[in-house]
Design an enzyme around this catalytic site. Structure first.
Site, PDB file in Angstrom:
ATOM      1  CB  SER A  29       8.506   7.994   8.259  1.00 35.39           C
ATOM      2  OG  SER A  29       9.921   7.525   7.762  1.00 35.39           O
TER       3      SER A  29
ATOM      4  CG  LEU B   4       6.108   0.306  17.086  1.00 31.44           C
ATOM      5  CD1 LEU B   4       5.996   1.717  15.858  1.00 31.44           C
ATOM      6  CD2 LEU B   4       5.794   1.008  18.104  1.00 31.44           C
TER       7      LEU B   4
ATOM      8  CE  LYS C  24       2.661   8.411  10.496  1.00 33.30           C
ATOM      9  NZ  LYS C  24       3.217   8.273  11.606  1.00 33.30           N
TER      10      LYS C  24
ATOM     11  CB  ILE D 187      12.952  -2.162  14.815  1.00 32.05           C
ATOM     12  CG1 ILE D 187      12.554  -1.453  13.735  1.00 32.05           C
ATOM     13  CG2 ILE D 187      11.740  -2.882  15.640  1.00 32.05           C
ATOM     14  CD1 ILE D 187      11.851  -2.406  12.749  1.00 32.05           C
TER      15      ILE D 187
ATOM     16  CE1 TYR E 272       4.084   7.916   7.119  1.00 30.78           C
ATOM     17  CE2 TYR E 272       3.728   9.670   5.344  1.00 30.78           C
ATOM     18  CZ  TYR E 272       4.291   9.147   6.478  1.00 30.78           C
ATOM     19  OH  TYR E 272       4.953  10.164   7.289  1.00 30.78           O
TER      20      TYR E 272
ATOM     21  N   GLY F 103       7.617   3.603  13.564  1.00 27.59           N
ATOM     22  CA  GLY F 103       6.834   3.303  12.363  1.00 27.59           C
ATOM     23  C   GLY F 103       7.251   3.507  11.098  1.00 27.59           C
TER      24      GLY F 103
HETATM   25  C1  15L Z   1       6.543  12.446   5.450  1.00 22.34           C
HETATM   26  O1  15L Z   1       5.463  12.510   6.123  1.00 22.34           O
HETATM   27  C2  15L Z   1       7.670  11.975   5.320  1.00 22.34           C
HETATM   28  O2  15L Z   1       7.909  11.087   6.823  1.00 22.34           O
HETATM   29  C3  15L Z   1       9.008  12.801   5.089  1.00 22.34           C
HETATM   30  O3  15L Z   1       9.888  11.826   4.632  1.00 22.34           O
HETATM   31  C4  15L Z   1       8.839  13.759   3.850  1.00 22.34           C
HETATM   32  O4  15L Z   1       8.934  13.245   2.842  1.00 22.34           O
HETATM   33  C5  15L Z   1       7.399  14.486   4.054  1.00 22.34           C
HETATM   34  O5  15L Z   1       6.463  13.768   4.548  1.00 22.34           O
HETATM   35  C6  15L Z   1       7.032  15.435   2.960  1.00 22.34           C
HETATM   36  O6  15L Z   1       5.905  15.540   2.757  1.00 22.34           O
HETATM   37  O7  15L Z   1       7.938  16.159   2.570  1.00 22.34           O
END
Ligand code: 15L
Length: 272
Positions: A82, A59, A147, A42, A143, A80
């Site tokens: 993150s 999405l 996942k 996006i 988050y 998405g």
């Molecule tokens: C993730 O899932 C994040 O997207 C990334 O920005 C990092 O912070 C990474 O984990 C991490 O655990 O270092």
């Protein structure tokens, strides 16, 4: 530079989240493997290079995602949210968005997805534990939960519809490890490319989960049982150890970010 023998393996490969940190890195690398690389996000994707096709889509918009997957051989789904975010963003982009993606894959006959999961699916394991892909999830926030949902959703789409997925529990993918935690979690960009290409091209993957890490000496994750994917990391965080330990000589052992694998993610409370 492509790390595999960079023969064209796909007619049209879709990369979602192509404007993000890892998306921008993979945009140049994945082009070597596909006649056409379709890019979606996006955020602004800039101008298309030769062999690229820009296809912005939200999405959470099922019709847009259905159109996005039209004519693609395989998907690398980085799209998405993150990082830890308020529930509504996570719900739309990662939960509704993942459902829309798998529904579109089913309707368009796409047979393989590489799903960018995250180490935050198991972020509430302690740093003195070694976790395998068979251990139960212990998400460290909304988050990580989203996942975990994506991993379960993709398993369901494999069991019911035969759509294959490799879920990559990506550690910390940056040019270099940035802190002591990343001595364990670091995934170099070259190893990320190796992991994605292995996941896209292994003959049979069914539904697989693998941790995305380089060959680090300190390791919290055990990828035993994922050898069928054929991922062999070639990099290691070890050369950075001296400087990172010198920069952070004293760790606060009362800090949850030091105790748990998810690091600072375990401290992020709910957003109000
Ligand atoms: C993730 O899932 C994040 O997207 C990334 O920005 C990092 O912070 C990474 O984990 C991490 O655990 O270092």
């Amino acid at each position: 530079m492509p790390t595999h023998s960079s023969s064209i393996r796909f007619q049209r490969l879709l990369l979602t989240g192509a404007a993000g940190g890892l998306g921008r890195e993979l945009r140049t690398r994945l082009k070597a493997y596909s006649q056409v690389l379709r890019l979606s996000d996006i955020a602004d994707l800039g101008a298309p290079a030769q062999g690229e096709e820009l296809h912005p889509a939200r999405l959470e918009d099922a019709d847009a995602v259905l159109e996005l997957l039209n004519g693609v051989d395989a998907v690398v789904h980085l799209g998405g949210v993150s990082t830890e975010q308020p529930w509504d963003s996570i719900l739309q982009a990662n939960i509704v968005g993942a459902y829309n993606l798998y529904e579109a894959a089913r309707k368009q006959g796409v047979r393989r997805v590489v799903f960018a999961s995250s180490n935050h699916v198991t972020g509430f394991y302690r740093q003195d534990q070694v976790v395998s892909v068979r251990d139960p999830a212990r998400p460290d926030g909304l988050y990580g939960l989203s996942k975990a949902f994506g991993e379960d959703l993709s398993r369901f789409y494999f069991d019911r519809y035969g759509i294959e997925t490799v879920c990559l529990r990506i550690g910390s993918s940056f040019p270099e490890p940035r802190n002591r935690r990343m001595l364990a979690t670091w995934l170099s960009y070259d190893d990320l490319e190796r992991l994605i290409i292995a996941s896209l091209t292994a003959p049979v993957v069914g539904h697989s989960i693998i941790y995305g890490m380089s060959d680090n000496t300190t390791a919290w994750w055990d990828n035993n049982g994922t050898q069928h994917i054929g991922y062999r990391p070639q990099d290691t965080s070890e050369p950075y150890r001296g400087q990172l330990e010198a920069a952070e000589p004293l760790l606060d052992h009362g800090d949850p970010a030091v105790i748990f694998q998810g690091g600072p993610f375990v401290r992020t409370g709910p957003f109000e």
